[in-house]
Design an enzyme around this catalytic site. Structure first.
Site, PDB file in Angstrom:
ATOM      1  N   GLU A 100      13.744  66.268   4.831  1.00  0.00           N
ATOM      2  CA  GLU A 100      12.852  65.334   5.517  1.00  0.00           C
ATOM      3  C   GLU A 100      13.256  63.901   5.191  1.00  0.00           C
ATOM      4  OE1 GLU A 100       8.045  64.266   5.484  1.00  0.00           O
ATOM      5  OE2 GLU A 100       8.933  65.504   3.906  1.00  0.00           O
ATOM      6  N   CYS A 149       7.512  69.250   5.695  1.00  0.00           N
ATOM      7  CA  CYS A 149       6.672  69.030   4.515  1.00  0.00           C
ATOM      8  C   CYS A 149       5.595  70.101   4.403  1.00  0.00           C
ATOM      9  CB  CYS A 149       6.089  67.612   4.555  1.00  0.00           C
ATOM     10  SG  CYS A 149       5.324  67.080   3.013  1.00  0.00           S
ATOM     11  N   LYS A 207       6.688  66.150  13.974  1.00  0.00           N
ATOM     12  CA  LYS A 207       5.678  66.741  13.097  1.00  0.00           C
ATOM     13  C   LYS A 207       4.303  66.673  13.749  1.00  0.00           C
ATOM     14  CE  LYS A 207       4.088  66.684   8.288  1.00  0.00           C
ATOM     15  NZ  LYS A 207       4.140  65.974   6.991  1.00  0.00           N
TER      16      LYS A 207
END
Length: 535
Positions: free
Chosen positions: A278, A400, A350
């Site tokens: 990320e 994440c 995301k």
């Protein structure tokens, strides 16, 4: 003294969510034993206030220790003073401890236990505790974007109950753990209380459920799809304090490029996909020099591989600016201009954003201004985004802590609306450098293992500092890089196809049964109360 005991019991449970210091074979057993003591205390409490207080103490001890790593992000990397950072961890722990505390209160109201409880009452108490606990776990994982970390189901990844994960998901596994704990609690009888073998009915059902889970684990919910994919996972190990330092960004970029261009290990196949963590590029894509993008494109071309990397994206759409925490895929044929604009064929934005880290809840800008962490108000991605089609496999990205929300990963695994196949491999890219070398890394790996069990899909985890790993479709870690080292992990992963019951229905099955159980127990309680009043 009693308060210290409950805090200590909860602290022991905090040790069960990842190996170390307890071995992985002990996690599930210790977790159920500790929870059994709590169940006994709450179900037999003389008042609802006692049940609430003891449940809160136990859960506060669990969360305060189990989430201690948040202190690292707040103080070490966020620059928050020690007292404020400690207060932040304790405040969060104290708040989320209310959920299991109220679960015990609800269970006690539905089916209290006492020394003279009949076998039927003991069974109802176990059912009530399991349903109430699971319901409040779900609320904790859903309310205000949710925080399901340390769900008790994750302590059961290596237990027979894990076999139920492809059917009822982590909340269903949590139900079995809570039921088993309450069943043990119902077995306890005082020396002067008559003993009846039927009081073991709940415990017997728990044993049968464990045996059934063990049997279910042998069901082949999915089958191999295509050829195995050779993969390189890059772990740059960039110190978090340097990652967003403009003077250090070039060093971090070169570090990742060097790791990506390494020749394959002797006897290992050349990777078809190279996956980086990320925000491996900690600037928006249109702020990066075009020559750097050309270097990445040439690396992909020279290695005959697709490169997947995490990067924040900025796009101008009409009069609006759109900012996303994203992952993109590029190969040797990807135009530099497409990379600069963010308009690439393989892209994932995301969806589940982190409060304060990726969006600022209304009224909390004062708190954000106290921190020295790069923060932003990102836009959310769509619920279903196309997997990355690479070398015959379909990679579904998540970023994440998105992999904490198992139900949100399911749209990418299911067939597409146009009938196209769903993902064959899950990929999580993270930057856990915010938390140092703490339990957060190992806890996150356990969460990834649960996702593979639920979906019957392997998962690849590429992180900045660890734990970078490959997990097969049965929840087994097949390869793992050492934490806090700059390295690459080369492995081969077999994509899978086929849908588990959980992929088809999500949390609806487990939570529907929990809701039905709570309703029936509540009706039974009300009817019994009216009968007593009428008598």
């Amino acid at each position: 003294m009693r308060a210290a005991g409950m805090l200590g019991l909860g602290a022991v449970q905090a040790l069960t969510f990842a190996p170390g210091p307890l071995p992985d074979g002990m996690l599930a057993v210790v977790q159920i034993l500790m929870l059994a003591i709590l169940a006994r205390r709450q179900l037999t409490a003389p008042s609802w206030r006692d049940a609430l207080w003891e449940g809160w103490l136990y859960s506060f001890g669990c969360y305060a220790l189990g989430l201690y790593w948040i202190f690292v992000s707040l103080h070490v990397y966020g620059g928050l003073a020690v007292p404020l950072a400690v207060a932040g961890v304790l405040a969060l722990s104290g708040f989320i401890a209310l959920f299991p505390a109220f679960a015990g209160v609800l269970a006690r109201w539905l089916a209290p236990l006492d020394a003279n409880a009949t076998p039927a009452q003991a069974l109802r108490a176990a059912l009530a505790f399991a349903c109430a606990w699971t319901a409040l776990e779900w609320v904790r994982g859903s309310l205000w974007t949710g925080f399901p970390w340390l769900n008790i189901g994750y302590a059961q990844v290596d237990s027979p109950f894990a076999g139920w994960a492809p059917v009822v998901g982590v909340y269903g596994v949590a139900w079995f753990a809570a039921f088993s704990a309450a069943a043990l609690a119902a077995l306890w009888r005082s020396a002067n209380t008559p003993r009846d073998a039927r009081h073991g009915a709940a415990a017997g059902l728990a044993v049968l459920a464990a045996l059934a889970g063990w049997g279910i684990s042998y069901i082949a919910w999915a089958r191999p799809d295509g050829e195995p994919l050779a993969v390189r996972l890059v772990q740059g190990n960039i110190e978090q304090s340097q990652k967003f330092d403009p003077a250090q960004m070039e060093r971090g970029l070169l570090q990742h490029m060097n790791l990506a261009t390494m020749p394959p290990a002797a006897g290992a196949p050349a990777p078809r996909v190279i996956i980086l963590p990320e925000t491996v590029l900690p600037v928006f894509q249109d702020q990066l020099d075009p020559r750097a993008w050309d270097l990445w494109r040439r690396i992909a071309q020279e290695r005959a591989a697709t490169i997947v990397m995490g990067i924040p994206l900025h796009q101008r759409i009409g009069d609006d600016d759109r900012y996303t925490n994203s992952a993109i895929g590029l190969d040797g044929n990807t135009p530099v201009q497409a990379l600069r604009s963010g308009n690439v064929a393989m892209r994932y934005d995301k969806r589940h954003l982190v409060p304060w880290g990726e969006f600022i809840p209304p009224g909390f800008h004062w708190f954000v201004r106290m921190l020295d962490i790069p923060l932003g108000d990102f836009d959310r991605g769509d619920a279903r985004q196309a997997p990355f089609d690479i070398a015959g496999q379909r990679l579904a990205l998540n970023i994440c802590y998105e992999d904490l929300f198992g139900e949100e990963l399911l749209p990418a695994v299911r067939p597409a609306p146009d009938g196209g196949p769903g993902a064959s491999i899950l990929v999580n890219i993270s930057n856990l450098g915010w938390f140092g070398d703490t339990w957060a890394l190992r806890q996150h790996l356990q969460i990834g293992r649960m996702r593979t069990l639920e979906t019957a899909r392997p998962m690849l985890a590429a992180t900045n500092t660890g734990l970078t790993a490959a997990i097969d479709a049965h929840g087994r870690v097949t390869a793992e890089a050492p934490a806090m080292q700059a390295t690459v992990l080369e492995t081969t992963v077999q994509g899978m196809t086929g849908l588990t019951p959980y992929v088809r229905t999500g949390n609806a099955t487990a939570m529907g049964l929990v809701a039905a159980g709570l309703l029936l127990l509540a009706v039974s309680r009300v009817v019994a109360t009216r009968r007593v009043a009428a008598a």
